[in-house]
Scaffold this motif. Sequence first.
Motif, PDB file in Angstrom:
ATOM      1  N   ILE A  46       0.829  -1.209   0.000  1.00 25.59           N
ATOM      2  CA  ILE A  46       0.000   0.000   0.000  1.00 25.59           C
ATOM      3  C   ILE A  46       0.862   1.258   0.000  1.00 25.59           C
ATOM      4  N   VAL A  47       1.801   1.350   0.922  1.00 28.73           N
ATOM      5  CA  VAL A  47       2.651   2.543   1.002  1.00 28.73           C
ATOM      6  C   VAL A  47       3.525   2.694  -0.245  1.00 28.73           C
ATOM      7  N   PRO A  48       4.186   1.639  -0.733  1.00 27.80           N
ATOM      8  CA  PRO A  48       4.941   1.799  -1.981  1.00 27.80           C
ATOM      9  C   PRO A  48       4.082   2.248  -3.152  1.00 27.80           C
ATOM     10  N   LEU A  49       2.852   1.744  -3.233  1.00 25.14           N
ATOM     11  CA  LEU A  49       1.963   2.162  -4.323  1.00 25.14           C
ATOM     12  C   LEU A  49       1.623   3.641  -4.216  1.00 25.14           C
ATOM     13  N   VAL A  50       1.394   4.113  -2.992  1.00 22.18           N
ATOM     14  CA  VAL A  50       1.129   5.544  -2.798  1.00 22.18           C
ATOM     15  C   VAL A  50       2.358   6.352  -3.217  1.00 22.18           C
ATOM     16  N   LEU A  51       3.534   5.892  -2.817  1.00 23.59           N
ATOM     17  CA  LEU A  51       4.765   6.580  -3.191  1.00 23.59           C
ATOM     18  C   LEU A  51       4.919   6.636  -4.707  1.00 23.59           C
ATOM     19  N   VAL A  52       4.705   5.512  -5.380  1.00 28.57           N
ATOM     20  CA  VAL A  52       4.837   5.467  -6.837  1.00 28.57           C
ATOM     21  C   VAL A  52       3.823   6.393  -7.502  1.00 28.57           C
ATOM     22  N   ALA A  53       2.597   6.420  -6.979  1.00 30.09           N
ATOM     23  CA  ALA A  53       1.567   7.301  -7.542  1.00 30.09           C
ATOM     24  C   ALA A  53       1.970   8.764  -7.419  1.00 30.09           C
ATOM     25  N   VAL A  54       2.514   9.133  -6.257  1.00 28.96           N
ATOM     26  CA  VAL A  54       2.965  10.516  -6.052  1.00 28.96           C
ATOM     27  C   VAL A  54       4.119  10.837  -6.992  1.00 28.96           C
ATOM     28  N   LEU A  55       5.061   9.921  -7.115  1.00 26.10           N
ATOM     29  CA  LEU A  55       6.202  10.141  -8.002  1.00 26.10           C
ATOM     30  C   LEU A  55       5.748  10.291  -9.449  1.00 26.10           C
ATOM     31  N   ALA A  56       4.799   9.458  -9.865  1.00 18.67           N
ATOM     32  CA  ALA A  56       4.309   9.539 -11.239  1.00 18.67           C
ATOM     33  C   ALA A  56       3.564  10.852 -11.475  1.00 18.67           C
ATOM     34  N   ALA A  57       2.764  11.262 -10.485  1.00 17.03           N
ATOM     35  CA  ALA A  57       1.986  12.497 -10.630  1.00 17.03           C
ATOM     36  C   ALA A  57       2.864  13.733 -10.688  1.00 17.03           C
ATOM     37  N   THR A  58       4.027  13.663 -10.085  1.00 17.05           N
ATOM     38  CA  THR A  58       4.935  14.813 -10.063  1.00 17.05           C
ATOM     39  C   THR A  58       6.029  14.714 -11.118  1.00 17.05           C
ATOM     40  N   GLY A  59       5.873  13.786 -12.054  1.00 19.51           N
ATOM     41  CA  GLY A  59       6.799  13.689 -13.175  1.00 19.51           C
ATOM     42  C   GLY A  59       8.145  13.097 -12.845  1.00 19.51           C
ATOM     43  N   GLN A  60       8.218  12.319 -11.762  1.00 16.79           N
ATOM     44  CA  GLN A  60       9.510  11.785 -11.337  1.00 16.79           C
ATOM     45  C   GLN A  60       9.944  10.537 -12.095  1.00 16.79           C
ATOM     46  N   PHE A  61       9.121  10.089 -13.040  1.00 19.63           N
ATOM     47  CA  PHE A  61       9.541   8.970 -13.873  1.00 19.63           C
ATOM     48  C   PHE A  61      10.063   9.449 -15.227  1.00 19.63           C
ATOM     49  N   ARG A  62      10.188  10.759 -15.371  1.00 22.59           N
ATOM     50  CA  ARG A  62      10.839  11.283 -16.568  1.00 22.59           C
ATOM     51  C   ARG A  62      12.346  11.207 -16.379  1.00 22.59           C
ATOM     52  N   PRO A  63      13.079  10.850 -17.420  1.00 25.66           N
ATOM     53  CA  PRO A  63      14.549  10.788 -17.292  1.00 25.66           C
ATOM     54  C   PRO A  63      15.110  12.114 -16.824  1.00 25.66           C
ATOM     55  N   ARG A  64      16.164  12.050 -16.011  1.00 23.72           N
ATOM     56  CA  ARG A  64      16.787  13.276 -15.520  1.00 23.72           C
ATOM     57  C   ARG A  64      17.403  14.038 -16.685  1.00 23.72           C
ATOM     58  N   PRO A  65      17.419  15.357 -16.597  1.00 26.53           N
ATOM     59  CA  PRO A  65      18.070  16.132 -17.659  1.00 26.53           C
ATOM     60  C   PRO A  65      19.569  15.877 -17.671  1.00 26.53           C
ATOM     61  N   ALA A  66      20.138  15.904 -18.837  1.00 27.41           N
ATOM     62  CA  ALA A  66      21.575  15.677 -18.949  1.00 27.41           C
ATOM     63  C   ALA A  66      22.336  16.799 -18.260  1.00 27.41           C
ATOM     64  N   VAL A  67      23.398  16.440 -17.571  1.00 29.50           N
ATOM     65  CA  VAL A  67      24.229  17.417 -16.887  1.00 29.50           C
ATOM     66  C   VAL A  67      25.317  17.869 -17.848  1.00 29.50           C
ATOM     67  N   VAL A  68      25.226  19.117 -18.293  1.00 26.52           N
ATOM     68  CA  VAL A  68      26.189  19.656 -19.260  1.00 26.52           C
ATOM     69  C   VAL A  68      27.158  20.562 -18.530  1.00 26.52           C
ATOM     70  N   PRO A  69      28.457  20.325 -18.628  1.00 26.12           N
ATOM     71  CA  PRO A  69      29.423  21.171 -17.944  1.00 26.12           C
ATOM     72  C   PRO A  69      29.451  22.562 -18.542  1.00 26.12           C
ATOM     73  N   PRO A  70      29.865  23.567 -17.758  1.00 28.95           N
ATOM     74  CA  PRO A  70      29.968  24.928 -18.282  1.00 28.95           C
ATOM     75  C   PRO A  70      30.890  24.985 -19.490  1.00 28.95           C
ATOM     76  N   THR A  71      30.652  26.023 -20.334  1.00 26.09           N
ATOM     77  CA  THR A  71      31.444  26.157 -21.557  1.00 26.09           C
ATOM     78  C   THR A  71      32.927  26.287 -21.253  1.00 26.09           C
TER      79      THR A  71
END
Length: 309
Positions: free
Chosen positions: A276-301
């Motif tokens: 139950i608790v993991p499902l709630v956590l997953v639902a919150v993560l999905a609703a807040t876009g946390q299953f989108r891949p992280r943005p690439a970390v680009v070093p300064p020029t």
Amino acid sequence: MRALWVYLAISLGLSWLVALPLWLGDGLETPRFTLVALAMMCTPALAAFVVVRFVERRPLARSLGLVPVRPWGRFFAWMGLAFLVPLLLVAAALVVAAAFGLYTTDLTGFSGLQETIDAQFAALGVTEELEFPIEVLVVAQLANIVVGSVINLVPALGEEIGWRGWLLPRLTDRYGVLVAVLLSGVIWGVWHAPLVLLGYNYPDASPLVALATMVGFCTVTGAVFSWLRIRSGNVWAPALAHGSLNAAAGMHVLFGAAGTSVDTTQATILGWSGWIVPLVLVAVLAATGQFRPRPAVVPPTSQVSTDAA
């Protein structure tokens, strides 16, 4: 698609082959059970290695999720979450099970743990009682979970390199994140069949109920591991989470009451109330876009030009 079918054939086929001595011997009571289980945990990584090296012919480290790990600050932050989240989910599962009346606790006398220790001593022919308070042993066992999480990282990599390192991204590319998370969890659960059908994790359930419950457990917890994989960008975080979960899974023994039993199809993180608790956590993560891949970390020029020089 060919790579996916080759991976499934190798990982699932090898799991049965490695577990065959258990089926031909005394099942889970086979003296070499631990060795067999550890060897079985290596089969997903082996399958992924074969597919990447001989079918896809891609760079191994990146294809298996072993890199990138930089920046180091972000890496260690995710590793901290990977260690902590499974411990909290296991503890929360016990609270929920107790609230549903599926788990009886003794948080003062720790009578269930004392009963377990007495039974183990009796089996060894030892009649002496513990010379230190049971509370000391509880604290020691909790500390051992921390140590065990780190140690378990090594065999957990054997699974996670396959499931979240290689399989999840390939399924995501083909079917999208939602289907990939669900399907990888189901496959992970089915992979456990050689052990679960012998009574592993669910000793009091029928084989089919046990396997169905294991698939449910792996789908739910696999979604949490998938979140760690996607957002951290590598396989190390889900591997540590896997090790942490394995180390803490027996926590119910510490806080249970004597004379009671636990149906793991219903209670603990393995049973439905623990999802139950993991499902709630997953639902919150999905609703807040946390299953989108992280943005690439680009070093300064400036950093790029300095490195190039």
